[in-house]
Enzyme design. Structure first.
Site, mmCIF file in Angstrom:
data_model
loop_
_atom_site.group_PDB
_atom_site.id
_atom_site.type_symbol
_atom_site.label_atom_id
_atom_site.label_comp_id
_atom_site.label_asym_id
_atom_site.label_seq_id
_atom_site.Cartn_x
_atom_site.Cartn_y
_atom_site.Cartn_z
ATOM 1 N N CYS A 207 57.529 33.008 29.722
ATOM 2 C CA CYS A 207 57.597 34.241 29.462
ATOM 3 C C CYS A 207 56.343 34.687 30.638
ATOM 4 C CB CYS A 207 57.645 34.938 28.289
ATOM 5 S SG CYS A 207 56.366 34.124 27.224
ATOM 6 N N PRO A 208 56.218 35.880 31.036
ATOM 7 C CA PRO A 208 54.892 36.425 31.662
ATOM 8 C C PRO A 208 54.058 36.900 30.488
ATOM 9 C CG PRO A 208 56.756 38.241 31.792
ATOM 10 C CD PRO A 208 57.504 36.631 31.089
ATOM 11 N N ARG A 236 51.356 30.749 30.603
ATOM 12 C CA ARG A 236 50.101 31.043 30.400
ATOM 13 C C ARG A 236 49.331 30.803 29.162
ATOM 14 N NH1 ARG A 236 51.103 31.799 35.120
ATOM 15 N NH2 ARG A 236 51.263 33.505 36.409
ATOM 16 N N ASP A 260 49.863 22.570 30.116
ATOM 17 C CA ASP A 260 49.338 22.618 31.371
ATOM 18 C C ASP A 260 48.208 23.685 31.680
ATOM 19 O OD1 ASP A 260 49.011 21.320 33.933
ATOM 20 O OD2 ASP A 260 49.688 23.016 34.856
ATOM 21 N N GLU A 265 40.152 28.974 31.407
ATOM 22 C CA GLU A 265 39.878 27.645 32.239
ATOM 23 C C GLU A 265 38.739 27.592 33.628
ATOM 24 O OE1 GLU A 265 45.000 26.979 32.301
ATOM 25 O OE2 GLU A 265 43.841 27.961 34.017
ATOM 26 N N HIS A 284 45.952 22.480 34.490
ATOM 27 C CA HIS A 284 46.818 23.354 35.157
ATOM 28 C C HIS A 284 47.082 22.809 36.593
ATOM 29 C CE1 HIS A 284 47.031 27.937 35.530
ATOM 30 N NE2 HIS A 284 47.820 27.270 36.372
#
Length: 319
Positions: A207-208, A236, A260, A265, A284
């Site tokens: 999901c966003p 995210r 990930d 980050e 990532h």
């Protein structure tokens, strides 16, 4: 016309180049750009490309020649869109370039967790198999994916690609989505959010990030999951409360976490997930297959060409 690329290394990684853009304009490529260097590097450019370098309202206001910003990613929160619109700057993104790569990473994590391939490979390097009294040794419970329930939170491009792969493994797919059930492909069932977490053996986040989904994974949600459940996050980082999840892993509230992405980050050394048991993190890189990066660069070129031709595509601000 001049193009400035502020953080080209994140995409090119020294195995791809930006030569295709030289057909359109003069190009200056910087591997990385600090905040202090943004204005001096962009001052003479009509086109600026950025992946993670933030272009704030203050910075944009000091770049009166700027006409176009190309975000070298799908998410575009690194640009102040309101200020860009006020200055009549076109902002574009790169949609759906890494869909298959991200879905693939979901299963890299999932298969590593259920099969413990990385663990056994490392143990064998230490000589453990050579010293075994039997032809094999087992120190982890292994299980099949076939027949298990997989919940997918968000059924956009990557969620749908993940669901497609999941059905090929024989997983029963349950999706939390705004799509109508009648519009879902065969093999995907619509489910309530609570049911996804309480009933599914595997939950994958796609999901966003919004105010409603920030920390969708929290102590309460984790407590509702099966103690054998696996959580995967290639979406995210802030979808997850890192401290709550680390605590849950320490106390066997859920079985494992594969991700990930992290809230911050690069990962701060004190992030508790770095040392949490049964926690598997990649830096990532789900988006970063060579094929996906090539699609990104090609789409970037097409975006710029369309802008030059006066018919821009993949525009994310209201002009």
């Amino acid at each position: 016309m001049k193009i400035v690329i502020l953080d080209g290394y994140s995409v090119s990684q020294d195995d791809l180049g930006w030569d295709c853009l030289e057909e359109l304009a003069d190009v200056e490529v910087y591997d990385r750009t600090s905040e202090d260097d943004i204005i001096s590097r962009c001052k003479g450019a009509e086109i600026v490309l950025t992946n993670k370098v933030v272009l704030s309202a203050e910075i944009l206001n000091m770049l009166p020649r700027l006409q176009y910003i190309g975000v070298l990613a799908t998410g575009y929160n690194v640009v102040d869109l309101e200020q860009a619109t006020r200055q009549n700057i076109t902002v574009t993104n790169i949609p759906a370039y890494s869909t298959e790569s991200v879905a693939q990473m979901v299963f890299c994590h999932l298969l590593n967790i259920v099969g413990q391939v990385g663990h056994y490979a490392e143990e064998n390097k230490k000589g453990r198999w050579s010293q075994s009294a039997d032809f094999c040794y087992l120190d982890h419970n292994l299980f099949e994916l076939n027949g298990k329930k997989m919940g997918i939170i968000g059924l956009g491009n990557t969620g749908m690609a993940t669901a497609r792969i999941a059905t090929a493994f024989g997983l029963k797919v349950y999706a939390y989505t705004s799509k109508d059930e009648d519009d879902l492909p065969e093999g995907i069932r619509k489910a309530d959010l609570d049911d996804v977490f309480t009933e599914c053996d595997i939950v994958s986040l796609h999901c966003p990030l919004t105010p409603d989904t920030h920390h969708i994974i929290n102590r309460q949600r984790l407590a509702s999951m099966k103690d054998s459940a696996i959580l995967i996050n290639t979406g995210r980082g802030p979808l997850v409360d890192d401290e709550a999840l680390a605590e849950a892993l320490e106390n066997d509230v859920i079985a494992a976490y594969g991700a990930d992405v992290l809230t911050t980050e690069p990962a701060p050394a004190d992030n508790p997930l770095l040392k949490a048991p049964n926690c598997y993190l990649t830096p990532h890189i789900a988006w970063a297959t060579r094929e996906a990066r090539m699609r990104l660069i090609n789409t970037c070129k097409n975006n710029i060409q369309a802008f030059i031709d006066g018919d821009p595509i993949n525009v994310v601000n209201d002009l």
